[in-house]
Design a protein around this motif. Sequence first.
Motif, PDB file in Angstrom:
ATOM      1  N   LYS A  75      43.521 -37.071 -22.017  1.00 11.18           N
ATOM      2  CA  LYS A  75      43.336 -37.874 -23.221  1.00 11.18           C
ATOM      3  C   LYS A  75      44.506 -38.840 -23.354  1.00 11.18           C
ATOM      4  CE  LYS A  75      41.073 -34.153 -25.718  1.00 11.18           C
ATOM      5  NZ  LYS A  75      41.195 -33.142 -26.753  1.00 11.18           N
ATOM      6  N   LYS A  76      44.264 -39.926 -24.037  1.00 17.51           N
ATOM      7  CA  LYS A  76      45.356 -40.842 -24.338  1.00 17.51           C
ATOM      8  C   LYS A  76      46.327 -40.125 -25.267  1.00 17.51           C
ATOM      9  CE  LYS A  76      42.605 -45.062 -24.106  1.00 17.51           C
ATOM     10  NZ  LYS A  76      42.084 -46.183 -24.909  1.00 17.51           N
ATOM     11  N   PHE A  77      47.609 -40.269 -24.991  1.00 14.59           N
ATOM     12  CA  PHE A  77      48.637 -39.625 -25.803  1.00 14.59           C
ATOM     13  C   PHE A  77      48.491 -40.022 -27.275  1.00 14.59           C
ATOM     14  CE2 PHE A  77      52.967 -39.597 -27.630  1.00 14.59           C
ATOM     15  CZ  PHE A  77      53.264 -38.252 -27.485  1.00 14.59           C
ATOM     16  N   ALA A  78      48.325 -41.307 -27.547  1.00 13.96           N
ATOM     17  CA  ALA A  78      48.216 -41.782 -28.932  1.00 13.96           C
ATOM     18  C   ALA A  78      47.008 -41.164 -29.636  1.00 13.96           C
ATOM     19  CB  ALA A  78      48.140 -43.307 -28.973  1.00 13.96           C
ATOM     20  N   ASP A  79      45.893 -41.031 -28.928  1.00 15.23           N
ATOM     21  CA  ASP A  79      44.699 -40.420 -29.529  1.00 15.23           C
ATOM     22  C   ASP A  79      44.951 -38.955 -29.862  1.00 15.23           C
ATOM     23  OD1 ASP A  79      43.460 -42.855 -29.135  1.00 15.23           O
ATOM     24  OD2 ASP A  79      42.102 -42.146 -27.563  1.00 15.23           O
ATOM     25  N   HIS A  80      45.629 -38.247 -28.961  1.00 11.26           N
ATOM     26  CA  HIS A  80      45.913 -36.831 -29.196  1.00 11.26           C
ATOM     27  C   HIS A  80      46.856 -36.658 -30.386  1.00 11.26           C
ATOM     28  CE1 HIS A  80      45.989 -32.621 -28.325  1.00 11.26           C
ATOM     29  NE2 HIS A  80      47.281 -32.608 -28.006  1.00 11.26           N
TER      30      HIS A  80
END
Length: 162
Positions: free
Chosen positions: A112-117
């Motif tokens: 997953k994208k870090f920012a999304d997580h």
Amino acid sequence: MITDVICEDPRWDDAGLEDLSEIAAAATLTRLALEGDWEVVVMGCDDERISVLNADFREKDKATNVLSWPSEERAAEKAGNPPLPPKGPDPELGDIAISYDTCAREAAESKKKFADHVTHLVVHGILHLLGYDHIDEKDAALMEGLETEILGNLGIADPYTI
């Protein structure tokens, strides 16, 4: 501003924790139709710090991704939506701590994208501040459904799909 962000670990500055927290908080409060000047403190830390907090407050001597401390007890007495906080003189919902190390590891492991997580975990933490939990299956389904909807409104994929 809804969030007051404290970055104990400088990696959070580079990751944009302040913006991610504000976006997550605004989306959560909007979805729940909570109007007013609410406040949430978000502390960005590392695994070492969150391990100490987890041991002190939950008696679990290990790192975790996010912890939350509501300013007052808001949980529902039985399964289902907790009562929303009334507007009052104290707009503080509570505090959240989030670990960079665990978030980065989980995001990489789940691709997953870090920012999304991070956005997901801040939404998750704020829902805990508002009395939501995932202790039993019914409450877990309710909380996960809200998280998925809030994140979807931000253009972020369902975090619970594999």
